[in-house]
Scaffold this active site. Structure first.
Site, PDB file in Angstrom:
ATOM      1  NE  ARG A  38      -4.330  -1.645   1.698  1.00 51.67           N
ATOM      2  CZ  ARG A  38      -5.435  -1.689   2.406  1.00 51.67           C
ATOM      3  NH1 ARG A  38      -5.510  -1.042   3.555  1.00 51.67           N
ATOM      4  NH2 ARG A  38      -6.479  -2.374   1.993  1.00 51.67           N
ATOM      5  CE  LYS A 200     -20.779 -15.526   8.460  1.00 52.15           C
ATOM      6  NZ  LYS A 200     -21.248 -14.768   9.618  1.00 52.15           N
ATOM      7  N   GLY A 353      -8.507  -8.186   0.248  1.00 55.51           N
ATOM      8  CA  GLY A 353      -7.289  -8.522   0.970  1.00 55.51           C
ATOM      9  C   GLY A 353      -6.915  -9.989   0.917  1.00 55.51           C
ATOM     10  N   GLY A 376     -13.190  -3.587   0.653  1.00 57.67           N
ATOM     11  CA  GLY A 376     -14.554  -3.077   0.787  1.00 57.67           C
ATOM     12  C   GLY A 376     -14.930  -2.117  -0.326  1.00 57.67           C
TER      13      GLY A 376
END
Length: 399
Positions: A38, A200, A353, A376
């Site tokens: 990053r 999920k 990630g 996200g």
């Protein structure tokens, strides 16, 4: 409305450029950075500003200090690593707002770099507080957002702060993220294939519903596959299932058929008698998972099926691993898919990630067209949402 980028700003020389970056990097117990992707990702923007003789003020968060000053979340390790990468001193301010910071900013010379302390040491950051944003902007002249990974958050240093600058722009990392996303979703070369994994369905439901009809194929792996398999009537043993989403899964499958989107689910899995690295394992068809056992990875037949489904792909988007790849016994499916995606004759975009980590661990990252820095944020773009950090750049980019 279009975003203005850093290279479209005239005359940066001598200007105080406030750059929001995402230096939320992993640290070990000794506060040493274990992975600095990053930080490296924003070097092009920082170097461009420095080459133009700007004064660069960097703001970031690290971890989740929840509005409290905690030494373990200090930006000190990132300032140290950046100093090495730039081969020049990067000073660290003792705070991110206040008179002392303003004095340091005023004393900067063209070509200087100042790292502000963690913006999340203040509650105002996550509350998108205008007063905190104004204090952050104090003394600076140009705002640049090069932190795609936090642009889905309406936080003070991402959203509210743009009101206090006459010039607002995005950096080159942001430009790359948006360009690759547009190539994948707005004007893709087809067939376009989306691979979705992870634990999920609930975390990917809006993504799934947005992608139906827009992509040519959807490949489902990971724990989320078992909710779909149970919705189809299979007994999946103790595999992870979101019972409350079985009807939703049935609806998604029906919509896939109606929209003509080809929908691929695992045909076999690596099953285990317990969720432990030393568990007893066996490869079994998904219809034959033993009672009390759980599927923790896709099996070899599924790898073959999914690889075949990728053969004619021209654009591939991937978010989420195929199994519990952190445990060696359940890593082969994910790593096999990394290889299949890396060797596809396609534009390949990986986000999230865990998926990023799997690609790096498999040593195939150089063959992926683009690895997104945002988990996200990447997902919310796939959901069809307008990110708060992008929205304000579009609204204020040419004010």
């Amino acid at each position: 409305m279009s975003i203005r980028y850093l290279d479209e700003i005239e005359n940066l020389a001598g200007k105080k450029v406030f750059m929001r970056v995402d230096f939320n990097v992993p640290l070990d117990e000794h506060q040493n950075i274990t992975e600095d992707t990053r930080i490296r990702a924003v070097l092009p923007s920082i170097n461009y500003a420095l080459d133009a003789n700007a004064k660069v003020i960097l703001a970031s968060h690290l971890g989740r200090p929840k509005g409290e000053r905690k030494a373990k979340y200090s930006m000190a390790p990132t300032a140290k690593r950046l100093s090495r990468l730039l081969d020049k001193e990067v000073k660290l301010a003792s705070d991110c707002i206040g008179d002392e910071v303003k004095t340091m900013i005023d004393a900067m010379q063209p070509g200087d770099v100042l790292m502000l302390e963690n913006v999340r040491f203040y509650e105002g950051e996550e509350k998108n507080d205008a007063d905190f944003a104004r204090a952050l902007a104090n003394g600076c002249e140009i705002y640049v957002n090069d932190a795609f990974a936090v642009s889905h958050r309406a936080h003070a240093s991402v959203e509210a702060i743009t009101r206090f600058f006459p010039v607002v722009a995005a950096g080159f990392l942001m430009k790359n993220e948006m360009n690759y996303f547009d190539k994948a979703m707005k004007n893709p070369i087809r067939p376009l294939v989306a691979i979705l994994g992870g634990a999920k369905v609930s975390g990917k439901l809006e993504v799934l519903e947005n992608l139906l009809g827009k992509v040519d194929k959807i490949i489902i792996g990971g724990g989320m596959a078992f909710t779909f398999l149970k919705a189809l009537g299979y007994n999946v043993g103790k595999s992870l299932v979101e019972e409350e989403l079985l009807e939703t899964a049935t609806r998604v499958l029906a919509k896939a058929r109606e929209s003509g989107t080809k929908f691929y689910l695992p045909v076999d899995c690596v099953a285990a008698d317990q969720f432990k690295p030393e568990a007893e394992t066996k490869v079994t068809p998904v219809q034959e998972i033993p009672e009390g056992w759980m599927g923790l990875d896709i099996g070899p037949a599924t790898v073959t099926l999914f690889t075949e489904a990728l053969q004619n792909a021209k654009t591939i988007i991937w978010n989420g691993p195929m199994g519990v790849f952190e445990m060696d016994a359940f890593s082969r499916g994910t790593f096999a898919m990394v290889s299949a995606v890396a060797n596809a004759y396609a534009l390949t975009i990986v986000g999230g990630g865990d998926t990023d980590s799997a690609v790096h661990r498999a040593g195939e990252y150089a063959k992926i067209s683009y690895i997104s820095t945002g988990g996200g944020a990447f997902l919310e773009l796939l959901e069809g949402k307008k990110l708060p950090g992008i929205k304000v750049l579009e609204e204020n980019g040419h004010k």
